[in-house]
Design a protein around this motif. Structure first.
Motif: not given
Ligand SMILES: Nc1ncnc2c1ncn2[C@@H]1O[C@H](COP(=O)(O)OP(=O)(O)O)[C@@H](O)[C@H]1O
Ligand SMILES: N[C@@H](CCC(=O)OP(=O)(O)O)C(=O)O
Length: 384
Positions: A15, A170, A176, A206, A212, A216
């Motif tokens: 993303n 990310s 959060y 995302s 997600g 992570k």
């Molecule tokens: N508590 C949280 N804090 C931050 N992000 C969160 C939380 N819970 C879910 N998310 C989601 O996780 C997403 C990031 O993970 P991901 O889609 O795997 O991104 P990337 O492609 O960068 O690896 C954020 O955009 C958000 O929508």
């Protein structure tokens, strides 16, 4: 203990590199390359784990007929990876920095020999001033054996390469303490070793991401437990990498540690970083290289050793304890000497992994007996 960041792994998520319409965001890519070049020139060795192959291929080809998800991934990544690495090559060349492509798969971490072979490849690259740019080999990865996402891959790489820090970029500022869309939620700036985050993480991810926030978080915790600082930050924020390194340097200076950043850093400009990001506090206990490999090998386990209450207690004590036959109550599956086995406590809960010292039939012969050789030696045992 003196800590400095002279080798770091940086993961750039899909993303961060893609615009809303799925095309490659060259402006963002270029800004990140500028920052990585700055850190590289300051003497920090960098291993880049970059997603974006599938996303950048998607905008490049228009399939003649409807494709299933595997065909899509294979087609888009084949086209997209070439485009991605070509862009990196051009952008880093403007800074006079050489880059090399490393495409890997989960199986490449399954045996110690393959693992060390990859480590050697990237070590040679770093020794020669080349930045390895790593991605999963999506074209030929088998779906069931793929990494959950590149967060998992970046954790393995940071651990394998003995990096002092892993920075996961990310499209969000960090983790959060509630739904990121809720205005009342705040970024958790520091996460200690025993903090349970499960209630904060939403299953949402995302638009172009695969795993997600949950993957992570899990991978960040595991890697931090191996003594590596893990940072989750927003790759879309200007100058984020340089700001993070300045902030971390300040923190270390505060503790009397040394950390090289840019040679021309003006100390007066090093004000505490007002940026939000999440930092996982690393374990102060160093973990040996072999234990790091074992820690990430759970997916390759060939069998299970079930242990009794006393053995479980001892494994969680301060003592260096091997798994002896006397503490084993059951052995599931067939394994050879040196295979990875899962350790299951008396409640049936998986608590770790280890490298077997003997095969499963020898282990069954000695199970429950006193005075026999360990089935998993402490040096080859990783308890979570
Ligand atoms: N508590 C949280 N804090 C931050 N992000 C969160 C939380 N819970 C879910 N998310 C989601 O996780 C997403 C990031 O993970 P991901 O889609 O795997 O991104 P990337 O492609 O960068 O690896 C954020 O955009 C958000 O929508
Ligand atoms: N190997 C894939 C990465 C997919 C993926 O897991 O991305 P991310 O959600 O950024 O960790 C690609 O390059 O498209």
């Amino acid at each position: 203990m003196g800590i400095d960041f002279n080798r770091i792994a940086i993961k750039i998520g899909s993303n961060v590199l893609t615009r809303r319409d799925g095309t490659l965001d060259i402006t963002r890519m270029s800004a990140l390359v500028d920052q990585i070049a700055e850190l590289h020139k300051a003497g920090i060795e960098i291993i880049l784990v970059s997603s974006g192959a599938v996303a950048s291929g998607r905008s490049e080809v228009c399939p003649a007929k409807k494709l299933d998800s595997v065909d899509q991934r294979q087609l888009f990544s084949a086209v997209g990876q070439a485009k991605l690495i070509n862009r990196y090559y051009e952008l880093f060349r403007e800074h006079g920095i050489s880059v090399g492509q490393v495409l890997t798969m989960k199986e490449n971490f399954s045996t110690r020999r393959h693992y060390l072979n990859q480590k050697n490849c990237m070590t040679v690259m770093l020794e020669n001033g080349v930045i390895p740019i790593v991605n999963e080999n999506d074209t030929i990865s088998v779906s069931e054996l793929m990494f959950t996402d590149n967060d998992e891959l970046s954790g393995l790489i940071a651990s394998m390469m003995d990096a002092q820090a892993l920075i996961i970029l990310s499209n969000i500022d960090g983790i959060y303490d509630g739904s990121p869309t809720d205005p009342g939620s705040r970024v958790i700036r520091e996460i200690g070793q025993d903090k349970d985050l499960s209630s904060y993480i939403q299953t949402s991810k995302s638009s172009f991401g695969r795993g997600g926030m949950l993957t992570k978080t899990n991978i960040a915790r595991k890697v931090a437990d191996e003594g590596i600082t893990v940072i989750i930050a927003n790759g879309k924020r200007d100058n984020i990498l340089v700001e993070i390194m300045k902030n971390e340097r300040l923190r270390m200076k505060d503790k009397g540690w040394d950390c090289p950043i840019t040679p021309d850093d003006n100390p007066s400009s090093l004000i505490p970083n007002p940026l939000n990001y999440t930092r996982f506090i690393p374990s102060p206990e160093p973990v040996s290289s072999i234990k790091k490999w074992i820690a990430h090998s759970e997916g390759f386990a060939k069998g299970e050793l079930h242990i009794n209450h006393r053995a479980t207690e001892l494994l969680f004590s301060d003592k260096a304890v091997s798994i002896l036959p006397v503490g084993i109550t059951d052995i599931i599956g067939e394994f050879e000497k040196d295979d990875i086995v899962r350790i299951i406590d008396f409640n049936g809960k998986p608590i770790g992994v280890g490298k077997a010292n003997c095969d499963s039939s020898q282990a069954r012969e000695t199970m429950g007996k006193h005075g026999k050789k360990s089935v998993v030696h402490y040096d080859y045992l990783y308890i979570e």
